[in-house]
Design a protein around this motif. Structure first.
Motif, PDB file in Angstrom:
ATOM      1  N   ASP A  59      50.738 -82.340 -44.636  1.00 60.60           N
ATOM      2  CA  ASP A  59      49.476 -81.708 -44.245  1.00 60.60           C
ATOM      3  C   ASP A  59      48.352 -82.046 -45.235  1.00 60.60           C
ATOM      4  OD1 ASP A  59      50.275 -80.317 -46.469  1.00 60.60           O
ATOM      5  OD2 ASP A  59      49.902 -78.328 -45.636  1.00 60.60           O
ATOM      6  N   ASP A  62      44.827 -82.328 -43.851  1.00 59.15           N
ATOM      7  CA  ASP A  62      44.322 -81.003 -43.449  1.00 59.15           C
ATOM      8  C   ASP A  62      43.860 -80.218 -44.665  1.00 59.15           C
ATOM      9  OD1 ASP A  62      44.853 -81.455 -40.817  1.00 59.15           O
ATOM     10  OD2 ASP A  62      46.866 -80.570 -40.895  1.00 59.15           O
ATOM     11  N   MET A  65      40.475 -81.324 -45.936  1.00 61.08           N
ATOM     12  CA  MET A  65      39.369 -80.980 -45.032  1.00 61.08           C
ATOM     13  C   MET A  65      38.474 -79.874 -45.579  1.00 61.08           C
ATOM     14  SD  MET A  65      38.281 -82.195 -42.290  1.00 61.08           S
ATOM     15  CE  MET A  65      37.376 -80.995 -41.318  1.00 61.08           C
TER      16      MET A  65
END
Ligand code: IPM
Ligand code: MG
Length: 360
Positions: A59, A62, A65
C-alpha cells in the motif's frame, strides 16, 4: 501557520546520508519562518527489498498520497537488488502520481569550479523540462525466444498528444515567467531527433509547433539531441528552457550537471503541476556505492531539492533564503566537499548552510 506533510525516503547508499541534511534544513527553516513540517521517514529501498521482496509496501503508493511532497535520497544497491528492479521504486512513483514534469535547473553558483571551460555563472543558467511519464520510459515491450541465437528484445517508446502537449505548455509557461522576472530571454529549445526517429520525434516536432503558436512572445528553436549535447558544452549561454523527452532529458541532465559543478550540485523535482498528487524532490545523483557512508557526499544537490520543494509550495521567501545560504557557502572555498576541491564532510557543509540560514 503553514503546515506541510513530507515523506522522506532516504533509500540507499549516500541517499541515507543526504536525507539527514535535508531534515536538518527543513527543521531550520521551520523554526525561522514559522512553518510546520511533519516529516515521516519511510525506510523503503534495497534493504526493504531483501526483507520483503519488494521495494515498498503493497500500500506504499496509497500511503504517499496523503503527503504534500516527497523527498527522495537515492535508490540502488546492485549487490542486493538488480538496478532495473530497484529503480522501479522511482519510476512507479513518477507514473502513479502523474509527475509528468521532471524539472531540472542547471545553474552554476559563483565559486563552484567545473571542468568545462565554457561554463561560468553568467553562461550557465537554464532549466531542463524533461517529460517524466512516457516516451522511451514507457514500460512496453518484451523478450522473444530468449536465450536462443534468435533472441529479440523490443522496447517501445510511446508519445501521446496529451503527454507531449502538457509538458511543452509547462516549458513555455516557465520561459514566460523567467522572462518576466528577467531570469531568461524567453526562449524554448525543443530537443528532438526527428531526422532519424520518423514517428515519435516527427510527432514531437508537430506538437511543439502547435504549442509554439500559442506563445507568440517567446523565441523557439528545435535542436537535434546530438547537436544539442555539443552546444551545451560549446555555448551553454544560448539556452534558457529546454523541453525534452524522457530519455534524452535523462542524458542531457547528467551532462548539464557537469556544467554546474558535478552531480553533487544537481537537483530535480518530479512535478505534478496540478497538485492533484504529491510531487517528489531529489538530488539527481545515484546512491554512489563507491563513496557511500564515508561522510563525503556533497549535500548541496539535496538542499537544492528542498529549495525546489519550497518553490513548489509557493514558499518563495524560504526558497530565496535557501538560495542565499547555498550561494554564500559556495562563493567561499572554506567549506566544500571533495568533489568541489574541498575537504569538508557532508555534515560540515550541511551545518554551515544551517548556520547561515539562522544568521540572516
Ligand atoms: C534520473 C535517474 C533515473 C532515470 C533512474 C534512477 C531510473 O537516472 O532520475 O535521472 O533514469 O530517470
Ligand atoms: Mg539520470
Amino acid at each position: 501557520m503553514n503546515k506541510y506533510r513530507i515523506a522522506s525516503i532516504p533509500g540507499d547508499g549516500v541517499g541515507q546520508e543526504v536525507a539527514i541534511e535535508a531534515v536538518k534544513v527543513l527543521d531550520t527553516i521551520a523554526d525561522k519562518h514559522g512553518i510546520r513540517f511533519e516529516i515521516e521517514r519511510l525506510d523503503w529501498g534495497c534493504d526493504y527489498y531483501v526483507q520483503h521482496q519488494r521495494m515498498m509496501p503493497e500500500d506504499g503508493l496509497d500511503r504517499l498520497m496523503d503527503f504534500d511532497a516527497i523527498f527522495l535520497g537515492s535508490v540502488g544497491d546492485a549487490k542486493k537488488v538488480p538496478d532495473h528492479i530497484s529503480v522501479k521504486l522511482v519510476l512507479d512513483i513518477r507514473k502513479a502520481f502523474d509527475q509528468y514534469v521532471n524539472l531540472r535547473p542547471i545553474k552554476l553558483y559563483p565559486g563552484v569550479r567545473t571542468q568545462i571551460r565554457s561554463a561560468t555563472p553568467e553562461s550557465v543558467n537554464m532549466v531542463v523540462v524533461r517529460e517524466n511519464t512516457e516516451g522511451e520510459y514507457s514500460t512496453i515491450g518484451g523478450f522473444f525466444k530468449p536465450n536462443t541465437t534468435d533472441a529479440i528484445a523490443i522496447q517501445t517508446a510511446v508519445f501521446t498528444q496529451k503527454g507531449c502537449e502538457r509538458v511543452m505548455r509547462y516549458a513555455f509557461n516557465l520561459a514566460e515567467t523567467r522572462k518576466k522576472h528577467a531570469l531568461g530571454p524567453g526562449m524554448v529549445t525543443s530537443c528532438t531527433k526527428s531526422n532519424a526517429l520518423g514517428y515519435s520525434m516527427v510527432f514531437w516536432d508537430q506538437v511543439f509547433s502547435q504549442v509554439t503558436a500559442d506563445f507568440p512572445s517567446l523565441e523557439t528553436e528545435s535542436a537535434l539531441v546530438d547537436a544539442l549535447s555539443m552546444w551545451l558544452i560549446r555555448n551553454p549561454d544560448r539556452f534558457d528552457v529546454i523541453v525534452t523527452s524522457n530519455l534524452f532529458g535523462d542524458i542531457l541532465t547528467d551532462l548539464g550537471a557537469m556544467l554546474q559543478g558535478g552531480m553533487g550540485m544537481a537537483a530535480g523535482g518530479n512535478i505534478n503541476p496540478e497538485k492533484q498528487y504529491p510531487s517528489m524532490f531529489e538530488p539527481i545523483h545515484g546512491s554512489a556505492p563507491d563513496i557511500a557512508f564515508k561522510g563525503i557526499v556533497n549535500p548541496v544537490a539535496t538542499v537544492e531539492s528542498i529549495r525546489m520543494m519550497m518553490e513548489h509550495f509557493g514558499e518563495t521567501e524560504v526558497a530565496l533564503d535557501i538560495e542565499r545560504a547555498v550561494s554564500a557557502v559556495m562563493t567561499e572555498d572554506r567549506i566544500k566537499t571533495v568533489d568541489l576541491g574541498g575537504s569538508s564532510t557532508t555534515v560540515e557543509v550541511g551545518d554551515e548552510i544551517v548556520r547561515l540560514l539562522k544568521a540572516y
